[in-house]
Each structure stands twice: as structure tokens, then as C-alpha cells.
Design an enzyme around this catalytic site. Sequence first.
Site, PDB file in Angstrom:
ATOM      1  N   THR A 165     -31.749  44.308  40.101  1.00 11.17           N
ATOM      2  CA  THR A 165     -31.270  44.827  41.156  1.00 11.17           C
ATOM      3  C   THR A 165     -32.181  44.503  42.456  1.00 11.17           C
ATOM      4  O   THR A 165     -31.767  44.365  43.597  1.00 11.17           O
ATOM      5  CB  THR A 165     -31.115  46.274  41.272  1.00 11.17           C
ATOM      6  OG1 THR A 165     -32.331  47.174  40.990  1.00 11.17           O
ATOM      7  CG2 THR A 165     -29.936  46.725  40.362  1.00 11.17           C
TER       8      THR A 165
ATOM      9  N   HIS B 190     -29.300  37.395  57.179  1.00 11.64           N
ATOM     10  CA  HIS B 190     -30.615  36.477  56.977  1.00 11.64           C
ATOM     11  C   HIS B 190     -30.676  35.890  55.496  1.00 11.64           C
ATOM     12  O   HIS B 190     -30.583  36.933  54.678  1.00 11.64           O
ATOM     13  CB  HIS B 190     -31.628  37.480  57.690  1.00 11.64           C
ATOM     14  CG  HIS B 190     -33.140  36.912  57.599  1.00 11.64           C
ATOM     15  ND1 HIS B 190     -33.929  36.499  56.711  1.00 11.64           N
ATOM     16  CD2 HIS B 190     -33.672  36.611  58.679  1.00 11.64           C
ATOM     17  CE1 HIS B 190     -34.855  35.860  57.061  1.00 11.64           C
ATOM     18  NE2 HIS B 190     -34.963  36.074  58.379  1.00 11.64           N
TER      19      HIS B 190
ATOM     20  N   HIS C 196     -35.662  40.699  38.749  1.00  8.49           N
ATOM     21  CA  HIS C 196     -35.353  41.942  38.471  1.00  8.49           C
ATOM     22  C   HIS C 196     -33.879  42.153  38.845  1.00  8.49           C
ATOM     23  O   HIS C 196     -33.104  41.815  39.863  1.00  8.49           O
ATOM     24  CB  HIS C 196     -36.332  42.919  39.683  1.00  8.49           C
ATOM     25  CG  HIS C 196     -36.031  44.121  39.595  1.00  8.49           C
ATOM     26  ND1 HIS C 196     -34.847  44.864  39.893  1.00  8.49           N
ATOM     27  CD2 HIS C 196     -37.103  45.005  39.014  1.00  8.49           C
ATOM     28  CE1 HIS C 196     -35.279  46.297  39.609  1.00  8.49           C
ATOM     29  NE2 HIS C 196     -36.610  46.437  39.285  1.00  8.49           N
TER      30      HIS C 196
END
Lengths: 301, 301
Positions: free
Chosen positions: B173, B85, B171
Site C-alpha cells: 500500500t 502529480h 510495499h
Amino acid sequence: MADIKKIVECVVNYSEGRDLNKIEKIIEPYRAKEGVKLLNYEADKDYNRVVVTVMGEPEAVKNAVVQSVGIAAELIDMTTHEGQHSRMGATDVVPFIPIKNMSMTEAVELAKETAKAINEAHDIPVFLYEKAASKPERENLATVRKGQFEGMPEKLKDPEWKPDFGKCEIHPTAGVTAVGARMPLVAYNIDLDTPNVEIANKIAKVIRHSSGGFRYIKAGGVEIKERGITQVTMNITDYTKTSVYRVFETVKMEAKRYGVNVLGSEVVGLVPMEALIDSAQYYLGLYGFSMDKVIETSLME
Amino acid sequence: MADIKKIVECVVNYSEGRDLNKIEKIIEPYRAKEGVKLLNYEADKDYNRVVVTVMGEPEAVKNAVVQSVGIAAELIDMTTHEGQHSRMGATDVVPFIPIKNMSMTEAVELAKETAKAINEAHDIPVFLYEKAASKPERENLATVRKGQFEGMPEKLKDPEWKPDFGKCEIHPTAGVTAVGARMPLVAYNIDLDTPNVEIANKIAKVIRHSSGGFRYIKAGGVEIKERGITQVTMNITDYTKTSVYRVFETVKMEAKRYGVNVLGSEVVGLVPMEALIDSAQYYLGLYGFSMDKVIETSLME
């Protein structure tokens, strides 16, 4: 998304429809109380009666009703009461109606607990009626109330009419109260494009229980002069057994006999969500549907 | 009987569909919290994604979401994430849906507050989308997410794609999150008595917005092999503007061109009460009706 909280409705009828001061005091226990919501009250001067609709959590509603019945017993003197509506007590009738996450069995249980508490707190004899009735002859309120306040002292002496709670003697000024349980009613009218009330009457006769129609329909014909039409006016006393769409389609079918069109319909007062969703389900041919799927939105204007 | 409490739904999509331990920790803020109800969560291993549905009071839902997004940022490392997805962040999308006593304007406001709080608490850049979008190009989630996690560092340098909250840097991660507001969807299928999917496709084309149909319909045709039939499958993206009955009757009308019968229909997942009551209102020809008259019963089995 059903909330798990049980919700009950209670429609309390008091024999005071003229003195707004007294009425305010009687309904005071339903105001600003945790778990109880006062939805509406309608006083009628000719009837000399006020109908108070409250909704909320079973225990909270029960406690508020018991308190309010006590105030009504203090403020209303049935020995001098007059009005056009049948009545037998200061608090005349107290029907409980299951609304959410409650079965009829639970509503009946609540009616019994409330009846017991009313008797214990205020020494008023109580009859249970409708679904809470202790025997078939007590199901119909009209039968229970027959004789009215003035006839009750005599009626209570008859072993057949020993109250469900309390002694066989009326409260001297507050009389007798009936506490019961019933399904939410749907008050529903179907408009016919004819001024001839005979046709509305004939169709009403076909659909109502008393003359061979649906089990949970009470109906009559009525003329709406200002619009030049007539209506089949009815109460659906259990919409889970006799569906709104079924009555609507049957009236359309019968109207054809007279070459009359059905113009539309209206619900009077409040209507249970499920009674309408059940009709949507029919007309849209919805399969695999259950009420669990319904989110209780309120976005439409 | 509308309660005055505002209720919002939030369907949060996180990029973790395999590690049930992590999923449990991520949804923890939605459990046993005053004013928030965890309705459902569905993890998909191939997508490597979990879809969490919560409902409750706006402020409480917002706080739970912000907290949960922080946990997801700690537990999910997008630099090693793979799944079928599209996704751009540990918490990928956060749509708010007004359910009760809330306008779309209020849902948009809530989305903005939540986006701001997510950025401030966790230093994750946030895009606003759908009804909360700050410009038309950001309404469509697919456009916002284009490039996915891997393409975001580059995309954010484009002044066109400056985040609505936070700096122009992902960000490291947790990537980027999209927060939005939309109407409740009705996922609705209409069954056609034909195995010929071409007919279902043609009818879908007639009713859907993209090819000239109703403004709030996205639709396609699909074959249901095991039943030997086909369906027009659709999302109604605003049932207050494009009614269920109108689509149903239009599909019936179009099916006649092909000599095909409509067998029935189904709603998939949850359906807003008003979407069905609106259809009942149409078919019963109800006049003088408003949603205020509806008591939200749950008695039928």
C-alpha cells in the site's frame, strides 16, 4: 529561518594588557559556560588593556560579565596602572550589542541591569553611555571618561557627574566603569587607485557625519604605502540607517572628480550578515524581499 | 560566528493532500521534538500531495522522518490514490539539504542511513537519488519515478532497477520511496520590461544548462499579465558554483540585444544567506573576505 533565541554581543575592555596570568583569570567566567561563547580577546601591551568579545544569551552574558568584573577588581590596581589608552576603571567599558532577535531597547535594558548588578556586587560606580545614556552629555564615551582614573574622584563630586549606579566615590582600586549599548559596527575600507592621501582625506570628509556626510559614518583618509594606494577608512555605526552600498557608490562618485578609480573594498573584523545582504538587495534590484527569507547557510569554502 | 552544530533541511513529499486529519498525524513526529523544527507544510488538493519542510540536527531529523514515513505508510493507501502529480509511494521523496557546518558528503551519508532505516522499520523499498544516487541513471528523480506507483511492481523486477535498500517488491500500500541529497535551491526570477514572452524565452535559453548556459541553471520564460511584463524564471541548483550576480548580469547583458531593460529580481521562498552575500562581495569588490567574518544578525525590519 530565524531562531527565536536572543543573542547579544559584549565587548569588555579591561585595564590589563601585560600579565597573561591575570588576563586568563579575568576571562575565566566566559569559558565553558552554558549560553556564553568567548569569541576573541586581544591584549595590547602599550595600551595595557585587553579587549574581550563574548556572545550569547542575554542573562548568561550578563552574569558572566558581572562575575568577571569582580575578578578584574581584585586583580587590577588602577592606582599603579599605566598605559597609552584612556581609562577610568579596572573594567573600563562594557558595551552590549544586539545581534539576533533583540531590539536596541532590549540591549539598553540589559546594559542597565548589568550596570546595577556590577554596582551591587562590587561597589563600583557605573556610568551608562551611548544608547543606554541617561542624558545626552553621557552618550559620548570620551566625555564620560574625560579626566580618566586619576580625575574621577573630583569629577564624581560634581552633581552633573553623579554616577547612574552607586555612590559619588570611586572604587579605591577599580575606579569607575561605563556600561552601554550600541549597534554592531561595520569597519569598512575603500581602496583608491592613487598614492595621494589628500584625495582620500577629501572624500572621507564628504562622506562623514561630522563634516556634512552620512549620519552614521566616521571616516578618514589613510595611505597604504606598501601597495602604493590610499584608503577611505571608516566605521559605519548603524548599518541599518547608512547602507554599505550607499557609501561605496558615493565614494566611487566622488573619486571621479579626481579621475581616481575605486579598486575594491574590505571589511575589517566581523560584519553583520544584514549589512551585506542589504547591499545584494540593492544591486540585484530585489523586490518583495525580507530577512525572514534568508536561511543561514554555511556551505561555501 | 559559525555555530558548530550541524543543521540539515529535509523536504518530505507525502501522497496525501486532502485529508487534513491524516496530514496532521503524518507531521506529528516533527512537532515539539528536540533538535527538529517544522518550518512549513503545504498541501495541494489537485496534486493530492503535501510538502513538508523541516530543519534540525541530522540524527534527530532522520529519526523523525523514519517515524513519520511509518505513519504515512499506515494512513495512505496508494492502491486507491489519485492526483495530478507523479508519485510512487505514500512517502514519495525525501531530499536532504545541507544547511550549516555540513558537507554534501555528510548529507549523502545521512540520506543513506535514513533510507536504510526506512526500509528496516517499514519494509518499504528505497531508491537513492540526486547526489546520493548509486549510479548516474538514478540521479534524476523523474527517471527513478517513471512508471509511477502502478508501474513499480514491474519496474522493480528489472535488475537495472533493483532498489538500493529492500527487496524487489513494492510495499503493497505504501509503494516505493526515494531518498536523496541536494544543494539548497535558489528559486529566482528576473523581471524584463517587455510583455513579449518570446524575449524572456530566448534569454532563458541562453542562461540554462540544457541549451548551453550555466551548469546549475534551469530556466524558462513566463508572462506576468497583470503587470504587463515578462520574467526569466529559474532554479539555481548550486549557488556555490553558479552565482546569483553572474546570472543577473548575464540576463542584463542579453536583454540589451532586444532593447529591453531589466527591472529587478525576486527570490521565491527561502534563500541561502551565502547566495546573497556572494553577490554583495562581487558588487562591493570585497577582497580578503570569508564567510567566517559574517555575524548572523537579525536586526533590520
